[in-house]
Design a protein around this motif. Sequence first.
Motif, PDB file in Angstrom:
ATOM      1  N   THR A 128      -4.028   1.777   8.757  1.00 38.04           N
ATOM      2  CA  THR A 128      -4.381   0.566   7.902  1.00 38.04           C
ATOM      3  C   THR A 128      -3.453  -0.186   8.160  1.00 38.04           C
ATOM      4  O   THR A 128      -2.319   0.155   8.264  1.00 38.04           O
ATOM      5  N   SER A 129      -3.877  -1.663   7.899  1.00 43.35           N
ATOM      6  CA  SER A 129      -2.830  -2.761   8.519  1.00 43.35           C
ATOM      7  C   SER A 129      -1.942  -2.694   7.223  1.00 43.35           C
ATOM      8  O   SER A 129      -2.020  -2.731   6.190  1.00 43.35           O
ATOM      9  N   VAL A 130      -0.594  -3.223   7.992  1.00 42.82           N
ATOM     10  CA  VAL A 130       0.521  -3.521   7.077  1.00 42.82           C
ATOM     11  C   VAL A 130       0.187  -4.773   5.899  1.00 42.82           C
ATOM     12  O   VAL A 130       0.593  -4.627   4.749  1.00 42.82           O
ATOM     13  N   VAL A 132      -2.677  -5.199   4.629  1.00 37.70           N
ATOM     14  CA  VAL A 132      -3.543  -4.565   3.598  1.00 37.70           C
ATOM     15  C   VAL A 132      -2.515  -4.015   2.230  1.00 37.70           C
ATOM     16  O   VAL A 132      -2.781  -4.103   1.394  1.00 37.70           O
ATOM     17  N   ARG A 133      -1.850  -3.014   3.008  1.00 36.37           N
ATOM     18  CA  ARG A 133      -0.734  -2.284   2.448  1.00 36.37           C
ATOM     19  C   ARG A 133       0.062  -3.267   1.317  1.00 36.37           C
ATOM     20  O   ARG A 133       0.366  -2.929   0.272  1.00 36.37           O
ATOM     21  N   SER A 134       0.373  -4.267   1.893  1.00 36.45           N
ATOM     22  CA  SER A 134       1.403  -5.212   1.143  1.00 36.45           C
ATOM     23  C   SER A 134       0.476  -5.830   0.024  1.00 36.45           C
ATOM     24  O   SER A 134       1.119  -5.965  -0.977  1.00 36.45           O
ATOM     25  N   TYR A 135      -0.698  -6.192   0.203  1.00 38.98           N
ATOM     26  CA  TYR A 135      -1.295  -6.913  -0.843  1.00 38.98           C
ATOM     27  C   TYR A 135      -1.717  -5.747  -1.744  1.00 38.98           C
ATOM     28  O   TYR A 135      -1.770  -6.109  -2.732  1.00 38.98           O
ATOM     29  N   ALA A 136      -1.983  -4.633  -1.273  1.00 39.50           N
ATOM     30  CA  ALA A 136      -2.064  -3.476  -2.422  1.00 39.50           C
ATOM     31  C   ALA A 136      -0.591  -3.364  -3.513  1.00 39.50           C
ATOM     32  O   ALA A 136      -1.066  -3.227  -4.610  1.00 39.50           O
ATOM     33  N   TRP A 137       0.526  -3.539  -2.916  1.00 44.02           N
ATOM     34  CA  TRP A 137       1.487  -3.528  -3.720  1.00 44.02           C
ATOM     35  C   TRP A 137       1.434  -4.612  -4.575  1.00 44.02           C
ATOM     36  O   TRP A 137       2.089  -4.703  -5.716  1.00 44.02           O
ATOM     37  N   ILE A 138       1.075  -5.806  -3.875  1.00 45.74           N
ATOM     38  CA  ILE A 138       1.026  -7.016  -4.962  1.00 45.74           C
ATOM     39  C   ILE A 138       0.256  -6.854  -6.318  1.00 45.74           C
ATOM     40  O   ILE A 138       0.327  -7.066  -7.170  1.00 45.74           O
ATOM     41  N   VAL A 139      -0.883  -6.256  -5.897  1.00 40.13           N
ATOM     42  CA  VAL A 139      -1.974  -5.787  -6.950  1.00 40.13           C
ATOM     43  C   VAL A 139      -1.271  -4.846  -7.935  1.00 40.13           C
ATOM     44  O   VAL A 139      -1.491  -4.946  -9.057  1.00 40.13           O
ATOM     45  N   LEU A 140      -0.551  -3.921  -7.394  1.00 41.34           N
ATOM     46  CA  LEU A 140       0.055  -2.979  -8.317  1.00 41.34           C
ATOM     47  C   LEU A 140       1.387  -3.604  -9.285  1.00 41.34           C
ATOM     48  O   LEU A 140       1.516  -3.306 -10.296  1.00 41.34           O
ATOM     49  N   LEU A 141       1.924  -4.677  -8.696  1.00 42.92           N
ATOM     50  CA  LEU A 141       3.386  -4.979  -9.253  1.00 42.92           C
ATOM     51  C   LEU A 141       3.296  -6.315  -9.816  1.00 42.92           C
ATOM     52  O   LEU A 141       4.034  -6.777 -10.495  1.00 42.92           O
ATOM     53  N   GLN A 142       2.110  -7.125  -9.660  1.00 50.60           N
ATOM     54  CA  GLN A 142       2.318  -8.365 -10.239  1.00 50.60           C
ATOM     55  C   GLN A 142       2.219  -8.436 -11.938  1.00 50.60           C
ATOM     56  O   GLN A 142       1.952  -7.112 -12.416  1.00 50.60           O
ATOM     57  N   ALA A 173       7.622  -1.057  -0.950  1.00 50.86           N
ATOM     58  CA  ALA A 173       6.679  -1.284  -0.021  1.00 50.86           C
ATOM     59  C   ALA A 173       7.226  -0.874   1.378  1.00 50.86           C
ATOM     60  O   ALA A 173       6.415  -0.381   2.085  1.00 50.86           O
ATOM     61  N   MET A 174       8.413  -1.078   1.859  1.00 46.06           N
ATOM     62  CA  MET A 174       8.704  -0.824   3.137  1.00 46.06           C
ATOM     63  C   MET A 174       8.768   0.641   3.438  1.00 46.06           C
ATOM     64  O   MET A 174       8.449   1.213   4.465  1.00 46.06           O
ATOM     65  N   THR A 175       9.204   1.504   2.323  1.00 48.27           N
ATOM     66  CA  THR A 175       9.433   2.714   2.385  1.00 48.27           C
ATOM     67  C   THR A 175       8.068   3.313   2.533  1.00 48.27           C
ATOM     68  O   THR A 175       7.921   4.287   3.529  1.00 48.27           O
ATOM     69  N   GLN A 176       7.119   2.956   1.840  1.00 45.46           N
ATOM     70  CA  GLN A 176       5.700   3.332   2.062  1.00 45.46           C
ATOM     71  C   GLN A 176       5.078   3.160   3.132  1.00 45.46           C
ATOM     72  O   GLN A 176       4.381   4.023   3.982  1.00 45.46           O
ATOM     73  N   VAL A 177       5.510   2.055   4.035  1.00 47.66           N
ATOM     74  CA  VAL A 177       4.826   1.874   5.211  1.00 47.66           C
ATOM     75  C   VAL A 177       5.646   2.554   6.311  1.00 47.66           C
ATOM     76  O   VAL A 177       5.067   2.922   7.263  1.00 47.66           O
ATOM     77  N   LEU A 178       6.970   2.700   6.232  1.00 43.78           N
ATOM     78  CA  LEU A 178       7.625   3.460   7.264  1.00 43.78           C
ATOM     79  C   LEU A 178       7.813   4.877   7.160  1.00 43.78           C
ATOM     80  O   LEU A 178       8.329   5.720   7.955  1.00 43.78           O
ATOM     81  N   LEU A 179       7.317   5.561   5.967  1.00 44.74           N
ATOM     82  CA  LEU A 179       7.347   6.796   5.693  1.00 44.74           C
ATOM     83  C   LEU A 179       6.894   7.807   6.960  1.00 44.74           C
ATOM     84  O   LEU A 179       7.571   8.878   7.315  1.00 44.74           O
ATOM     85  N   PRO A 180       5.544   7.436   7.447  1.00 43.77           N
ATOM     86  CA  PRO A 180       5.264   8.265   8.693  1.00 43.77           C
ATOM     87  C   PRO A 180       6.152   8.365   9.908  1.00 43.77           C
ATOM     88  O   PRO A 180       6.223   9.460  10.470  1.00 43.77           O
ATOM     89  N   PHE A 181       6.898   7.127   9.883  1.00 42.02           N
ATOM     90  CA  PHE A 181       7.914   7.209  11.049  1.00 42.02           C
ATOM     91  C   PHE A 181       9.061   8.134  10.966  1.00 42.02           C
ATOM     92  O   PHE A 181       9.844   8.693  11.851  1.00 42.02           O
ATOM     93  N   MET A 182       9.533   8.457   9.559  1.00 40.57           N
ATOM     94  CA  MET A 182      10.221   9.542   9.413  1.00 40.57           C
ATOM     95  C   MET A 182       9.785  10.855   9.297  1.00 40.57           C
ATOM     96  O   MET A 182      10.429  11.815   9.899  1.00 40.57           O
ATOM     97  N   THR A 241       5.800  -7.894   5.148  1.00 46.48           N
ATOM     98  CA  THR A 241       6.250  -7.064   3.568  1.00 46.48           C
ATOM     99  C   THR A 241       6.990  -7.831   2.902  1.00 46.48           C
ATOM    100  O   THR A 241       6.822  -8.220   1.636  1.00 46.48           O
ATOM    101  N   PRO A 242       8.273  -8.124   3.270  1.00 46.75           N
ATOM    102  CA  PRO A 242       9.108  -8.959   2.653  1.00 46.75           C
ATOM    103  C   PRO A 242       8.676 -10.306   2.199  1.00 46.75           C
ATOM    104  O   PRO A 242       9.043 -10.744   1.033  1.00 46.75           O
ATOM    105  N   ALA A 243       7.884 -10.877   3.018  1.00 46.93           N
ATOM    106  CA  ALA A 243       7.595 -12.556   2.936  1.00 46.93           C
ATOM    107  C   ALA A 243       6.504 -12.354   1.752  1.00 46.93           C
ATOM    108  O   ALA A 243       6.576 -13.082   0.941  1.00 46.93           O
ATOM    109  N   LEU A 244       5.576 -11.220   1.451  1.00 48.24           N
ATOM    110  CA  LEU A 244       4.590 -10.977   0.443  1.00 48.24           C
ATOM    111  C   LEU A 244       4.981 -10.826  -0.765  1.00 48.24           C
ATOM    112  O   LEU A 244       4.896 -11.106  -1.832  1.00 48.24           O
ATOM    113  N   VAL A 245       5.771  -9.329  -0.560  1.00 43.06           N
ATOM    114  CA  VAL A 245       6.415  -8.851  -1.810  1.00 43.06           C
ATOM    115  C   VAL A 245       7.752  -9.305  -2.272  1.00 43.06           C
ATOM    116  O   VAL A 245       7.901  -9.367  -3.708  1.00 43.06           O
TER     117      VAL A 245
END
Length: 301
Positions: A128-130, A132-142, A173-182, A241-245
């Motif tokens: 999933t595009s980063v 799209v996931r950033s906009y999903a966090w905006i929908v959740l947190l606005q 938001a950044m943790t959710q995006v980078l979690l698979p890399f951990m 992600t930091p720019a949008l969220v």
Amino acid sequence: MAASSLEPSPRRWSWARLIVSSSARNYSPLLSLALIAPLMLLLAFSFLYPVGRLLASSLFNPEVGIDRYVRLLSEPLYLRVLWRTFEIGFIVMLASFVLGYPVALAMAKLKGRWATIVAACVLIPLWTSVLVRSYAWIVLLQRNGVINTALQEVGLTAGPLQLIYTEGAVIMAMTQVLLPFMILPIYAALRTIPEDLGRAARNLGAGTLTVFLRITLPLSLPGVSAGALMTFILSLGFYVTPALVGGPRTLMMATLIGQQATVLLDWPFAGALSAVLLAATLLLVTMFRKALALNKGVSGV
């Protein structure tokens, strides 16, 4: 019986080693260099040359020269942004480890359908595009988002909370995006640990916690170190992600460099910011690797 028939026999493994070793001996050093030359040229022209030009523009410009670095290190704004970048990166790395290690352990222990489901939950976000996931966090947190609406309907809050455009939102938001890399490096390390070690420790009287602390965790430290390095380095260069969220309140170095290059068109100062960020990153990564090398479990990292 069917599963055992699929396992490679020692004779097959010996033939595979013979083929690999003989093919490795057949390639001369010159032919090996010729095979990797296209990749090296692509890397040089698509990465090394642009980065080198950007860094050189900040040093070898006769109009300003070293004054850009003096400006960067003397103004509190830029030092504060640099500190915030490393602080958020370190917190994201810790959060990814705390959340990702149990998932990796479950992936290594589970079998069959459940293992497939957990692996799919880890891998699908990578597709999933980063953005799209950033906009999903905006929908959740606005202010009128899902979380604020639920809190007000339950009666926990009288009005909407400031959840968006905060450091907490950026970290989540950044943790959710980078979690698979951990998760994936830790999972690869856990898969290499023989199950007989845990059984032998339990037969000698060790409990579950002791087995984890004395066997599983130390032997999985190479995967932990690899995942920590990837999440930390990737978090330092996060832009979307930091720019949008986060917005202007949680400005990070990547966003600041982008503003200097694309909005203010000050490419030399953007190069100075990039050089400072690169130097600080290399210094911290070197210190991190040296500290991990003190542990015998990751001495080869």
